[in-house]
Design an enzyme around this catalytic site. Sequence first.
Site, short mmCIF file in Angstrom:
data_model
loop_
_atom_site.label_atom_id
_atom_site.label_comp_id
_atom_site.label_asym_id
_atom_site.label_seq_id
_atom_site.Cartn_x
_atom_site.Cartn_y
_atom_site.Cartn_z
N SER A 80 0.85 -1.19 0.00
CA SER A 80 0.00 0.00 0.00
C SER A 80 0.88 1.23 0.00
CB SER A 80 -0.85 0.02 1.27
OG SER A 80 0.00 0.17 2.37
N LYS A 81 0.34 2.28 -0.57
CA LYS A 81 1.17 3.48 -0.71
C LYS A 81 1.46 4.14 0.62
CE LYS A 81 -2.72 6.22 -2.27
NZ LYS A 81 -3.44 6.64 -3.45
#
Length: 479
Positions: free
Chosen positions: A255-256
Amino acid sequence: MSFDRVRVRIAPSPTGDPHVGTAYVALFNYVFARKHGGDFIIRIEDTDQSRYRASSEDMILRSLKWLGLSWDEGPDVGGKYGPYRQSERREIHAAHAMQLVERGLAYRCFCTAERLDKVRQEQREKGQTTGYDRHCRDLNPADGERRAAAGESFVVRLKMPLVGVTKFDDALRGTVEIDNQRLDDQVLLKSDGYPTYHLANVVDDHLMKISHVMRAEEWISSTPKHVLLYEAFGWEKPVFCHLPLLRNPDHSKISKRKNPTSLLYYERAGVLPEALLNYLGLMGWSFGDNVEIFNVEQMTSRFDLKGIHLGGPIFDQTKLNWLNNQYLQKLSDDRFVALIRDQVFAPDVLKALRPYVVERMDRLEQFVDKNSFFFNGALPYAGVPLVPQGKTAADIVAMLSELVEKLDDLYDWDFEHIKACLDAHREALGWKPKDYFMTVRLVATGRKDSPPLVESLVIIGREIVRFRLRDAMEFVKKL
Ligand code: GLU
């Protein structure tokens, strides 16, 4: 399985920046197609209008090309099973949904959003699992047709079996099964006439003669619905193969928040496309003989689905950096010079910078030192007063974490939108302009005396700004 040709696809949804997971799935499909002399197809799944971003399709295709991948059919190159953009296939999807309605395998559902909310609310109160109560499943079809003709809004739902189990074989995981009681009567066609992902995906995979559906693990729970759809249509199913999800170093799904996920970031940060592809090839697959450095042709020659292991591959920046370094060391002089000149000191960046930096320079030699933050990735924050007087480290962490979300949600990365976003955020926080903007400036540029802030952010670019906000957050947490 009796497909006479291997045909695989990726089906990205254009909802944001091109994702490293898309590149990963693309690589494995590409290699599989090449290995078997088959076709690799790109289909754009753009039927979710609420999440659609117009620039995203271009960015996805551009990034995959940057990586050196190519495709036999797709929205840009065409092909004989087109169109390859789902929004251009709406009539095909709707006609297929209505076919199932006519055959009594699907039905029109006229329930309003308010009714569905109420049903869910009641189920929650009774401690039941929430889902559609099949209110319209046994409506007389002729009545349904009449109400639809009179203009009443409806969706089309698939009649799921009420008992038994649905099974499918996954090429990597063996038999997967689900109790049919856990399946809701799936919506196939929405009230706006757009198909859901499930309908469009199955209809298009069938019509495009896809032999193997190789996609990320997160779609496993959708597959039983797809299997039931293939059965309802009486179509042969493709082979399903769910690739392991890429993970952050803490094993959570990539995930960013924890890892840059945009391919644009890696390009901007100077990861070489061949190194990134090589790295993705190591995710869940190994070349064997302890070989870690290989190109796509070499990967293709050894590739076998059986070589994919399921133990959650970790996407780790340190390992990627090591690999990139190996590739950098082997670059020819010419390519090295070209990359530094065209990518690090990209002419369009220099031109954009000129009006803001030229008045602060007496000699050209000062340029690099005064403006290094336009070209760097990470900045050294040691000694930079990121926490203004009167604020705590926790205030800064909270402020940066909100800001990163807000900037991520910006559709356009330009002066007006960034400025409006910063102004609104500052106001909502109730911070003094000086504290707020100086903090953003220090985080984004590492210095107090940089060119105008918003203009600088535009030039530095979304990916690097996002990276620095997160990096600064980690730095401040440790203060
Ligand atoms: N549109 C889905 C995605 O964004 C495609 C999933 C699939 O490959 O079936 O990943």
